[in-house]
Every structure is written in structure tokens, then in C-alpha cells.
Design a protein around this motif. Structure first.
Motif, PDB file in Angstrom:
ATOM      1  N   VAL A 146      50.521  38.789  61.504  1.00 27.74           N
ATOM      2  CA  VAL A 146      49.858  37.805  62.362  1.00 27.74           C
ATOM      3  C   VAL A 146      50.616  37.718  63.680  1.00 27.74           C
ATOM      4  N   ALA A 147      49.888  37.832  64.782  1.00 27.55           N
ATOM      5  CA  ALA A 147      50.486  37.714  66.114  1.00 27.55           C
ATOM      6  C   ALA A 147      49.988  36.456  66.795  1.00 27.55           C
ATOM      7  N   VAL A 148      50.914  35.738  67.416  1.00 25.47           N
ATOM      8  CA  VAL A 148      50.580  34.560  68.216  1.00 25.47           C
ATOM      9  C   VAL A 148      50.859  34.920  69.670  1.00 25.47           C
ATOM     10  N   ARG A 156      54.080  27.562  69.264  1.00 24.87           N
ATOM     11  CA  ARG A 156      55.171  27.308  68.312  1.00 24.87           C
ATOM     12  C   ARG A 156      54.687  26.439  67.156  1.00 24.87           C
ATOM     13  N   ALA A 157      53.773  25.515  67.424  1.00 22.07           N
ATOM     14  CA  ALA A 157      53.222  24.687  66.341  1.00 22.07           C
ATOM     15  C   ALA A 157      52.367  25.531  65.397  1.00 22.07           C
ATOM     16  N   ILE A 158      51.697  26.541  65.929  1.00 24.01           N
ATOM     17  CA  ILE A 158      50.953  27.478  65.071  1.00 24.01           C
ATOM     18  C   ILE A 158      51.924  28.241  64.179  1.00 24.01           C
ATOM     19  N   LEU A 171      54.432  38.084  64.642  1.00 29.20           N
ATOM     20  CA  LEU A 171      54.764  38.636  65.944  1.00 29.20           C
ATOM     21  C   LEU A 171      54.498  37.574  67.012  1.00 29.20           C
ATOM     22  N   GLY A 172      55.274  37.622  68.087  1.00 28.01           N
ATOM     23  CA  GLY A 172      55.071  36.699  69.196  1.00 28.01           C
ATOM     24  C   GLY A 172      54.968  37.444  70.504  1.00 28.01           C
ATOM     25  N   VAL A 173      53.963  37.098  71.305  1.00 27.63           N
ATOM     26  CA  VAL A 173      53.760  37.717  72.615  1.00 27.63           C
ATOM     27  C   VAL A 173      53.881  36.641  73.673  1.00 27.63           C
ATOM     28  N   ASP A 174      54.966  36.668  74.429  1.00 28.40           N
ATOM     29  CA  ASP A 174      55.162  35.702  75.501  1.00 28.40           C
ATOM     30  C   ASP A 174      56.381  36.145  76.304  1.00 28.40           C
ATOM     31  N   PRO A 175      56.212  36.489  77.583  1.00 27.98           N
ATOM     32  CA  PRO A 175      57.367  36.933  78.379  1.00 27.98           C
ATOM     33  C   PRO A 175      58.306  35.811  78.774  1.00 27.98           C
ATOM     34  N   ASP A 179      60.738  32.387  70.158  1.00 20.97           N
ATOM     35  CA  ASP A 179      60.772  31.644  68.902  1.00 20.97           C
ATOM     36  C   ASP A 179      61.494  32.530  67.900  1.00 20.97           C
ATOM     37  N   PRO A 180      62.628  32.082  67.355  1.00 17.49           N
ATOM     38  CA  PRO A 180      63.415  32.947  66.468  1.00 17.49           C
ATOM     39  C   PRO A 180      62.695  33.322  65.184  1.00 17.49           C
ATOM     40  N   ARG A 181      61.601  32.661  64.865  1.00 13.47           N
ATOM     41  CA  ARG A 181      60.887  32.954  63.621  1.00 13.47           C
ATOM     42  C   ARG A 181      59.911  34.121  63.758  1.00 13.47           C
ATOM     43  N   VAL A 182      59.691  34.583  64.966  1.00  9.05           N
ATOM     44  CA  VAL A 182      58.750  35.682  65.169  1.00  9.05           C
ATOM     45  C   VAL A 182      59.463  36.860  65.798  1.00  9.05           C
TER      46      VAL A 182
END
Length: 322
Positions: A146-148, A156-158, A171-175, A179-182
Motif C-alpha cells: 500500500v502506498a500513501v 500520516r493519519a492514514i 510505501l510513502g511518496v512525499d519529497p 514517516d518512519p513507518r513507511v
């Protein structure tokens, strides 16, 4: 007393608070005023409480010479020309934090509804249910990638909520945010690897039509795409094409291109290809539609407005006037 224009109906408690501060003209709703009617009310107004259906541009301000402050009962303010407001000396306040949790909840709910065929299943039961049949198999968050996209407060709430579902990877996409969890990745990698993509990014020139034909061509077949950020982050026509050719598994949305009022080329309706497709789940901007949350948002906006009229400093200003 200052004239206060409220463009949508508010809770009685909020109305009483505003009436103690000025002469209130409120739209009884639920339909928004026309541009002409809103402008007529703003012609001699000092303050405006604004909602999702409003837009403010230079023409609006030229015809509202006494306007001093706009209190937005919402988080995003991309429907307001902030440069024009600054030039006119109009402060714009917003409510950035109270919508976070309900919007994140809805994002996960939409993902589950789309992936698990909730709407087709509901229709099966309503149109003559004969008992279980081996149909409507979908996919689950458990064991999926799952990518946010967008790791601001809502993103982050998601991630908070996804953490309990046993996803194989997040996964996290944000330049700009982390978030250490992704696992932080670029958009191309997220498109190639994810089973679900949840969009929680604001609308900016860089994010406009972030998900277009080229992006959708790179996704894993069967991707579940969810948009709770802003409608025009997605090219709805491209999503429709990807759904109809079978490459995109499902699309769920709470926001639409038609709602991005300041964009001159915005469509005037939700794309018909989304409306007519069985693999879509579409909700009418329900992200913050929780009673106690809406009351809290309205009360915060009212407080912002009253403080601005008194000349007091505000924390959540879209424009810092100097």
C-alpha cells in the motif's frame, strides 16, 4: 456592528456566536448561492465564513471593498486566490487539524469498499439474494503493498490506520515529509509496486493531474486507487480510460475535479465514465462529514473570524498580512 456573510448553514451554537459579534446573513442551504447572489451579500460585508463550494478571486474582492477577513471552515484553501487576498488586505484563516482523522478513516473505508466489492455485493442482496455464491472475490489490505501519496497530517493519519491491517509493505511518496513507518519511494516506484495507492496530497501546480494516462500506464494491473486529497490531482478522463480497458482495478474518490473552482478549465460534472462504471466507489465529499467534527470546525472558523475582526493574531493564517 460588522456584517458577516455565512455561505452555508451552520449549527445553532455557531450562529449564536456569530450573531453576538455582528449582523449575520446566512445562506439557508443546502444549495450554494449563485456567484451573483454571494457577491450581492459581500458588497458591504466585513467578514465571510467560507465553505467548500466557495471561491474567491480578484473580481470577488474588487466587488467587496469592505471585506477584511475570510474564515474558511475547511482545511484546504486552493479555491481562494491568496495573492489577490493579500493585495486587498484580506486575511484568510483555515482549520488545518480537525478534519484529519475522519478523512483518514474514510480513505481506508473507500479502499476496503472498492477492493472487496461492497457496492456490487449490496446490490446482489437488494435485488434477490439466494445465498452465497463463489463470486465477487476481491483483494484485502492484509498482505498487500500500500502506498500513501502525501505524508502531511492526513497521510500520516492514514498510515496510523493502515498499521493495524498487516500490509506486506507500506510505501510513502512525499519529497517534503517523512514517516518512519513507511518506506520512502518516488512516485514511479510506488506506481510499479503498489496494490493500493491512496492519494492524500494537496492541489498544487506540481500535483495537478499527477495521476494521468502516463502514470496509469505504469501501475500494476488491478491497482486500487483512492483519492481523498483534491479532485484535480487525478485526471478523471484518464482514470475512466484505465478502468474501461481493465488495467485499473478500481477507483474510489471523495473529491472531484469539478470542485476545484479556481481552475478555469475544470469540468462542470464528475466524469461520466466514472459514474457509469461498476468498479468505482464515489462519495460526495464526506471526508469531514461527522457531526461533532463539523461543529468543531465551524466553531474554530467562527473564533478565527471574530479574532480577526478584533485585530488579534491568528495561528492558522493562509496569508500572513504585514
Amino acid at each position: 456592528m460588522p456584517k458577516i456573510v455565512v455561505t452555508q448553514p451552520v449549527h445553532a451554537e455557531v450562529l449564536q456566536t456569530l450573531q453576538a459579534a455582528g449582523e449575520v446573513v446566512m445562506n439557508p442551504g443546502p444549495e450554494p448561492w449563485s456567484d451573483a447572489e454571494r457577491q450581492r451579500h459581500l458588497a458591504d460585508a466585513e467578514a465571510m465564513m467560507a465553505f467548500m463550494t466557495d471561491r474567491v478571486d480578484q473580481d470577488t474582492l474588487l466587488n467587496a471593498p469592505r471585506l477584511r477577513t475570510i474564515a474558511c471552515a475547511l482545511k484546504g484553501y486552493d479555491n481562494f486566490d491568496l495573492a489577490a487576498c493579500a493585495a486587498a488586505g484580506v486575511s484568510v484563516s483555515f482549520v488545518p487539524d480537525l478534519l484529519t482523522e475522519p478523512t483518514a478513516e474514510l480513505a481506508v473505508g473507500l479502499a476496503i469498499a472498492a477492493a472487496r466489492h461492497v457496492l456490487p455485493g449490496d446490490n446482489v442482496v437488494r435485488t434477490g439474494y439466494a445465498g452465497w455464491r463463489p463470486t465477487l472475490y476481491g483483494t484485502g489490505l492484509h498482505g498487500s503493498v500500500v502506498a500513501v501519496v502525501g505524508l502531511g497530517a492526513v497521510g500520516r493519519a492514514i498510515v496510523d490506520r493502515l498499521s493495524g491491517f498487516g500490509c506486506a509493505e507500506m510505501l510513502g511518496v512525499d519529497p517534503q515529509h517523512e514517516d518512519p513507518r513507511v518506506q520512502r519511494v518516488g512516485l514511479d516506484e510506488a506506481l510499479a509496486r503498489a496494490d493500493y495507492i491512496l492519494l492524500a496530497t494537496p492541489l498544487t501546480p506540481a500535483s495537478h493531474h499527477l495521476i494521468d494516462d502516463a502514470a496509469l500506464a505504469r501501475v500494476r494491473p488491478g491497482l486500487i486507487l483512492v483519492n481523498i486529497g483534491r479532485g484535480s490531482v487525478v485526471d478523471e478522463a484518464a482514470v475512466s480510460r484505465a478502468l474501461h480497458n481493465g488495467h485499473l482495478g478500481a477507483y474510489a474518490a471523495d473529491v472531484y475535479e469539478m470542485e476545484d473552482w479556481l481552475l478555469p478549465a475544470r469540468p462542470r460534472a464528475v466524469h461520466p465514465g466514472l459514474i457509469g462504471h461498476a468498479r468505482t466507489v464515489l462519495t460526495p465529499h464526506l471526508g469531514s462529514a461527522v457531526q461533532r467534527v463539523r461543529l468543531a470546525i465551524e466553531l474554530r472558523a467562527a473564533d478565527n473570524m471574530i479574532r480577526a475582526l478584533r485585530g488579534e493574531a491568528l495561528t492558522h493564517l493562509a496569508i500572513a498580512l504585514t
